[in-house]
Design an enzyme around this catalytic site. Structure first.
Site, PDB file in Angstrom:
ATOM      1  N   ASN B  40       0.816  -1.222   0.000  1.00 55.21           N
ATOM      2  CA  ASN B  40       0.000   0.000   0.000  1.00 55.21           C
ATOM      3  C   ASN B  40       0.847   1.268   0.000  1.00 55.21           C
ATOM      4  O   ASN B  40       0.375   2.342   0.372  1.00 55.21           O
ATOM      5  CB  ASN B  40      -0.926   0.024   1.223  1.00 55.21           C
ATOM      6  CG  ASN B  40      -1.727  -1.241   1.400  1.00 55.21           C
ATOM      7  OD1 ASN B  40      -1.449  -2.043   2.290  1.00 55.21           O
ATOM      8  ND2 ASN B  40      -2.692  -1.451   0.535  1.00 55.21           N
ATOM      9  N   HIS B  68      -2.788  -6.188  -3.161  1.00 54.38           N
ATOM     10  CA  HIS B  68      -2.625  -4.956  -3.943  1.00 54.38           C
ATOM     11  C   HIS B  68      -1.393  -4.993  -4.848  1.00 54.38           C
ATOM     12  O   HIS B  68      -0.973  -3.951  -5.371  1.00 54.38           O
ATOM     13  CB  HIS B  68      -2.553  -3.747  -3.009  1.00 54.38           C
ATOM     14  CG  HIS B  68      -3.869  -3.400  -2.381  1.00 54.38           C
ATOM     15  ND1 HIS B  68      -4.879  -2.775  -3.068  1.00 54.38           N
ATOM     16  CD2 HIS B  68      -4.358  -3.634  -1.148  1.00 54.38           C
ATOM     17  CE1 HIS B  68      -5.930  -2.606  -2.278  1.00 54.38           C
ATOM     18  NE2 HIS B  68      -5.644  -3.132  -1.100  1.00 54.38           N
ATOM     19  N   HIS B 179      -1.794  -7.571   6.193  1.00 55.96           N
ATOM     20  CA  HIS B 179      -3.083  -7.345   5.505  1.00 55.96           C
ATOM     21  C   HIS B 179      -4.163  -6.720   6.383  1.00 55.96           C
ATOM     22  O   HIS B 179      -4.969  -5.941   5.871  1.00 55.96           O
ATOM     23  CB  HIS B 179      -3.640  -8.639   4.894  1.00 55.96           C
ATOM     24  CG  HIS B 179      -4.955  -8.458   4.181  1.00 55.96           C
ATOM     25  ND1 HIS B 179      -5.094  -7.699   3.046  1.00 55.96           N
ATOM     26  CD2 HIS B 179      -6.194  -8.933   4.451  1.00 55.96           C
ATOM     27  CE1 HIS B 179      -6.357  -7.728   2.646  1.00 55.96           C
ATOM     28  NE2 HIS B 179      -7.042  -8.450   3.476  1.00 55.96           N
TER      29      HIS B 179
HETATM   30 FE   LIG Z   1      -2.289  -3.880   3.147  1.00 57.35          FE
HETATM   31 FE   LIG Z   2      -3.790  -6.564   1.739  1.00 55.02          FE
END
Ligand SMILES: [Fe+2]
Ligand SMILES: [Fe+2]
Ligand SMILES: [Fe+2]
Ligand SMILES: [Fe+2]
Ligand SMILES: [Fe+2]
Ligand SMILES: [Fe+2]
Ligand SMILES: [Fe+2]
Ligand SMILES: [Fe+2]
Lengths: 272, 272, 272, 272
Positions: B40, B68, B179
């Site tokens: 991220n 992601h 996560h």
């Molecule tokens: Fe994440």
């Molecule tokens: Fe994630």
């Protein structure tokens, strides 16, 4: 006032650990009120009247549940006789036994609104938790009807739990998560004054898979077959929870600190 | 050897916090190796070559990703040129750019196997993580091919994460989750010698909903409409991670302690 | 060759209906081969050796399963003795009893590859169905090793089922879905020559909720409590399936037509 | 009265097909009322004011939506000006634009209650569909306030759809599913007199993956990466729907038959 919330009791080892540590904690932290999530207290699946009574005798003031609320059939009738036992408030209105929120008197005379609520993400379908809590908070506003408000948000996703914290910030004393059986290290007071911890963690044996003996979960993860039964792990449990002190006038939090005692996890006890 | 793992960097505030604290941490904890989850890092969505290079310059030895991984198109080609950037190993073999595991040399000459893996519960479909890690561990056994093994298990459910810890116990130096963006308070060494923490937590601003500015998540939770965009929150980030010290001969853990520095969460720095 | 596939048998009424209609259908349509999904044949939950033997005696050549494969414990051992009983091929290799694909000789001497496969969307985690079928098709290419290939894709989402049809188009005789217990009205031959129907529908009583007596499902939908047991509905079942005629040289489809006989649904029988 | 319901229009080919066939169908079947699900009419994602007006001009009396309701931002304001455009009724009360149910006058003067509802299983979180429909049916009882009631249940799981049929049986003229984009072959009248079909199917090109060009869905299924964009397939669409004739006094169904015209699927037109 000063209160503590403890996460999902898993089986006998979880009950024994709470019995061993709660009386001392209650005294040391001068607790006025204690709430415990009991959805896995009966061998991992639901709770019984006998177990609830044992917990009330121990000094617990209110019990909450979750997705395992109805695992023991007797809960369907017992909950209508016991106002201190709550099930998630977003079960369908009308058809569901028991209550999802209740105003309970603390030892010091304060009226504490305890709410049990279930998340929507990755969980079975219930009514929307955000509109449900909006209604509950409107019915017993903190500082007016309730001296303190404790919300057990039984949910999976951290996003939904942090969202619930933000949504209730300034309107509740504590928003604490349950269900994941792992304590989070993010106890804090949100900007609006609400104490928050994403998950309280379980009162159970952490040498396990979320409190269950490791063998069957491992078999399921590797074979993808549900051929055995889950049994609670039997090693020493860690008592996991959160301690909160509130402002008597507003109900907002002055302190929010994690509690972890015994078993596999590093210990953490708030200063008295 | 001594290494640290830091959870999902969320946006610029996460990168700034790591820049501010990593050099000092590296020295104070005498770290030989640093792994960071960067899924991220680019405004909440994936990572760019430029950001990766900045992190490598900062002293990061390996970067992992997650769901992601492909949010930035350039990652599809960059990852084939950069062996220190890993994507989940259980993406389909053959069609997926990059690698899911790599043996990387540490500052002290040790060979560290870093594995990135994605969970199956409540996540998008990939290959089974348990058979995938079995294969990776067999290909580079600890104590023989690898001096240490670090597994970033990017997953939602605590049951699957604890299950992965149990499954790898004795065969890896560290199994750590990412996560959920919330650090768990369960850092410990499992019975077989593997360090474990259910989630490392994010390097991001916790006055948020999992690192994102609160407004849009709240709008979605209350309206159930996806009409706006997610933007990373911009308050001071907390750097969250895990410190592990291993036995050089076996690769098993001698210490496993959480790291939390700055921002909204209570601080925690291992003793040097 | 000419073959038929029938969807999930649900309970005794489903078995009775197949017994009543299959002999006549086999003759009228000059069927060389018959495959039936039996995952709900034993009172809705799995299958037994005795039921399988009854179906083989009735003229069924191969049986497939699904997420209910292991509901009856005896299947765990029986399946290793009975090569005509298949479970989803994407269960983990190594640890799973039985086979997911088998080359079975038809009455006319043709070798028919029957594959059972489970979907990934909204289902429990197994290996990826697309890479699994790729491997199975490569191991027994149609027109070379197999004279015909019948794929039972036990899956929930129509997108994944149509995707599987497209993926196998030209390489299999039939891709047919099971699991939803409702026949779809989209039987057709895809551009590459593969017969396709999104779901075969169940052999069960449609005056029900997917074959189960209506009372308990309705209770669960309205109360969100799992307090009762599912029982198969007992009204007259509709036999639901697909008839396919293939080119003997290529294995590709010349005809693909739905079959529906008896019970609540409108009848549909292919011309002989 | 006599009415027809058509499932999700997917893109321009779906609109063209409806334009080509609806005028003739309206006349041939002597339709008094037409409802169409338009959630994918605008290139697969939502609907625009211009498209809605085109459909109303074509003789459509009401439009329903689903999980794609808000894909086009203009719908957020347009829906408040257009009472014939409905979005799922179980979006949160208060915050959601538009209505989920409306009493609309048919050409023959009948008052038709059209309800749009979204499922809970495998869908995004909304309010409970069963308590929502209970409320809507109570507000406009059939035979009293409404002359006919048409319920578009936009849902994934066949169990929930059959459950909704059973739940509304005797209280609505038609319960029909949408969202899966595949017509089911189970059109029938339930014991209480409600017409039912699990899914109406889409008005779209079936040489596709649920109406979308095959390339990108196949890429996602095989690579598990979301790197491209979905585009509607452009081959000739099949118009899919259900024809219902009701008793004017009770609103209950006398006939319930599928409609399929053009494109890849076998044709089916009710006798006039
Ligand atoms: Fe994440
Ligand atoms: Fe994630
Ligand atoms: Fe629990
Ligand atoms: Fe739970
Ligand atoms: Fe089934
Ligand atoms: Fe199934
Ligand atoms: Fe749709
Ligand atoms: Fe939809």
């Amino acid at each position: 006032m000063r209160f503590a919330f403890f996460g999902d009791i898993v089986g006998k080892t979880g009950r024994r650990a709470l019995e061993a540590h709660l009386p001392d904690l209650r005294q040391r932290l001068a607790l006025d009120f204690v709430v415990v999530n009991a959805e896995n207290a009966a061998a991992g699946f639901g709770v019984t009247e006998k177990i609830c009574e044992g917990l009330f005798d121990l000094g617990v003031d209110a019990l909450t549940l979750g997705n395992h609320a109805w695992d023991q059939r007797e809960t369907l009738t017992y909950i209508d006789r016991e106002p201190r036992l709550l099930r998630p408030a977003n079960f369908p209105a009308g058809s569901t036994p028991g209550k999802g929120a209740n105003l309970i008197e603390a030892a010091n005379g304060s009226r504490v609104l305890v709410v049990n609520l279930m998340g929507a993400l990755f969980m079975e379908t219930l009514d929307d938790p955000f509109s449900t809590i909006e209604r509950e908070l409107a019915a017993a506003p903190m500082g007016q009807v309730a001296d303190a408000i404790i919300i057990d948000f039984h949910a999976e996703a951290t996003s939904e739990k942090m969202g619930m914290g933000v949504f209730c910030d300034g309107r509740a004393s504590l928003v604490v998560g349950t269900h994941t059986h792992v304590p989070t290290a993010d106890a804090r007071i949100l900007p609006g004054g609400t104490a928050y911890q994403t998950d309280a963690g379980m009162c159970g044996d952490y040498d396990s898979v979320i409190g269950m003996d490791k063998e069957e979960p491992l078999r399921r993860f590797t074979t993808r077959m549900r051929t055995g039964r889950f049994e609670p792990a039997t090693g020493e449990a860690t008592v996991c929870g959160v301690f909160v002190e509130t402002d008597d006038a507003t109900g907002l939090a002055l302190r929010c600190e994690p509690i972890r005692i015994g078993g596999q996890l590093s210990g953490q006890i708030p200063q008295s």
